[in-house]
Enzyme design. Structure first.
Site, PDB file in Angstrom:
ATOM      1  N   GLY A  69       0.885  -0.948   0.020  1.00  0.00           N
ATOM      2  CA  GLY A  69      -0.128   0.190   0.078  1.00  0.00           C
ATOM      3  C   GLY A  69       0.887   1.303  -0.187  1.00  0.00           C
ATOM      4  O   GLY A  69       2.178   1.296   0.415  1.00  0.00           O
ATOM      5  N   GLN A 113       3.247   9.925   0.958  1.00  0.00           N
ATOM      6  CA  GLN A 113       4.416   9.391   0.957  1.00  0.00           C
ATOM      7  C   GLN A 113       5.259   9.374  -0.363  1.00  0.00           C
ATOM      8  O   GLN A 113       6.505   9.110  -0.414  1.00  0.00           O
ATOM      9  CB  GLN A 113       4.451   7.630   1.088  1.00  0.00           C
ATOM     10  CG  GLN A 113       3.580   7.324   2.322  1.00  0.00           C
ATOM     11  CD  GLN A 113       3.778   6.066   2.326  1.00  0.00           C
ATOM     12  OE1 GLN A 113       2.355   5.296   2.044  1.00  0.00           O
ATOM     13  NE2 GLN A 113       4.573   5.125   2.928  1.00  0.00           N
ATOM     14  N   CYS A 120       6.051  -0.278   6.926  1.00  0.00           N
ATOM     15  CA  CYS A 120       5.538   0.915   6.229  1.00  0.00           C
ATOM     16  C   CYS A 120       6.815   1.229   5.121  1.00  0.00           C
ATOM     17  O   CYS A 120       8.078   1.263   5.638  1.00  0.00           O
ATOM     18  CB  CYS A 120       5.394   1.979   7.016  1.00  0.00           C
ATOM     19  SG  CYS A 120       4.863   3.637   6.184  1.00  0.00           S
ATOM     20  N   LEU A 121       6.525   1.552   3.989  1.00  0.00           N
ATOM     21  CA  LEU A 121       7.575   1.968   3.010  1.00  0.00           C
ATOM     22  C   LEU A 121       8.417   3.246   3.484  1.00  0.00           C
ATOM     23  O   LEU A 121       9.581   3.479   2.940  1.00  0.00           O
ATOM     24  CB  LEU A 121       7.057   1.952   1.513  1.00  0.00           C
ATOM     25  CG  LEU A 121       6.573   0.760   0.842  1.00  0.00           C
ATOM     26  CD1 LEU A 121       5.836   1.165  -0.367  1.00  0.00           C
ATOM     27  CD2 LEU A 121       7.572  -0.242   0.688  1.00  0.00           C
ATOM     28  N   HIS A 140      -4.074   1.415   7.656  1.00  0.00           N
ATOM     29  CA  HIS A 140      -2.893   2.019   7.924  1.00  0.00           C
ATOM     30  C   HIS A 140      -2.760   3.182   6.644  1.00  0.00           C
ATOM     31  O   HIS A 140      -2.245   4.101   7.161  1.00  0.00           O
ATOM     32  CB  HIS A 140      -1.835   0.969   7.344  1.00  0.00           C
ATOM     33  CG  HIS A 140      -0.405   1.501   7.358  1.00  0.00           C
ATOM     34  ND1 HIS A 140       0.694   0.986   8.145  1.00  0.00           N
ATOM     35  CD2 HIS A 140       0.265   2.295   6.256  1.00  0.00           C
ATOM     36  CE1 HIS A 140       1.593   1.495   7.721  1.00  0.00           C
ATOM     37  NE2 HIS A 140       1.688   2.285   6.729  1.00  0.00           N
ATOM     38  N   GLU A 141      -3.326   3.097   5.621  1.00  0.00           N
ATOM     39  CA  GLU A 141      -3.308   4.056   4.527  1.00  0.00           C
ATOM     40  C   GLU A 141      -4.029   5.320   4.757  1.00  0.00           C
ATOM     41  O   GLU A 141      -3.622   6.445   4.485  1.00  0.00           O
ATOM     42  CB  GLU A 141      -3.474   3.467   3.124  1.00  0.00           C
ATOM     43  CG  GLU A 141      -2.581   2.484   2.779  1.00  0.00           C
ATOM     44  CD  GLU A 141      -1.288   2.837   2.814  1.00  0.00           C
ATOM     45  OE1 GLU A 141      -0.780   3.636   2.670  1.00  0.00           O
ATOM     46  OE2 GLU A 141      -0.380   1.770   2.875  1.00  0.00           O
ATOM     47  N   HIS A 198      -2.094   7.238   7.324  1.00  0.00           N
ATOM     48  CA  HIS A 198      -1.345   8.366   6.383  1.00  0.00           C
ATOM     49  C   HIS A 198      -1.998   9.751   5.826  1.00  0.00           C
ATOM     50  O   HIS A 198      -1.512  10.841   5.828  1.00  0.00           O
ATOM     51  CB  HIS A 198      -0.893   7.829   5.195  1.00  0.00           C
ATOM     52  CG  HIS A 198       0.599   7.025   5.373  1.00  0.00           C
ATOM     53  ND1 HIS A 198       1.514   7.375   6.062  1.00  0.00           N
ATOM     54  CD2 HIS A 198       0.800   5.364   5.248  1.00  0.00           C
ATOM     55  CE1 HIS A 198       2.433   6.338   6.027  1.00  0.00           C
ATOM     56  NE2 HIS A 198       1.992   5.227   5.594  1.00  0.00           N
TER      57      HIS A 198
END
Ligand code: NI
Length: 162
Positions: free
Chosen positions: A46, A51, A90-91, A132-133, A136
């Site tokens: 995701g 990000q 997380c990226l 999670h997204e 963000h």
């Protein structure tokens, strides 16, 4: 289509709130394509637009179960139910993993890239990824809500999904 630079830990933009998309124009379509490329290249499940440095409410998710990719524009949580304690990464926090409490089930409404409203009722990994997204988009990162004592640094040479 292009790979965009992923903003990482310490970048203040990750703490900022994203704004709703007002018009799904060519620029948004290009953003979505680039986000998909960037997510797949980075081996992620995701990615939120913030990000890659864009404060717009756009999310891409692909949990690799054949149901995706999901494109979520201006998502709204309609319902959350239960809890699941899950391992998460997380990226924007390379090689860091920790346990987090996520809703067991989540129902959301969002626009797809054609501008059509759709509802998604998700559980397990998809519920985790959506939760999670959406965090963000609110300027929240997983590292601030981990179960104490569960943070792990994983060898970057191993092929981990984030
Ligand atoms: Ni993330």
């Amino acid at each position: 289509m292009a790979i965009r630079k992923i903003r990482e830990e310490g970048d203040e933009i990750l703490k900022k709130k994203s704004r709703p998309v007002e018009e799904i124009n060519d620029k948004i379509q290009e953003l979505i394509d680039d986000m998909l490329d960037t997510m797949y290249k980075a081996n992620g499940v995701g990615l939120a637009a913030v990000q890659v440095g864009v404060l717009k409410q756009v999310i891409v998710i692909d949990i690799e179960d054949g149901s995706g990719p999901y494109i979520l524009i201006n998502p709204k949580i309609l319902k959350q139910k239960g809890e699941q304690e899950v391992e998460e990464g997380c990226l924007s926090f390379p090689n860091k993993f920790a346990k987090v409490i996520r809703p067991a089930e989540i129902t959301i409404e969002a626009l797809n890239r054609e501008g059509k409203t759709h509802k998604i009722k998700a559980k397990e990994l998809l519920a985790q990824a959506i939760s999670h997204e959406i965090d963000h988009l609110n300027g929240e990162v997983f590292i601030d809500k981990i179960v104490p004592g569960t943070l792990e640094y994983v060898d970057p040479n191993k092929n981990n999904k984030q």
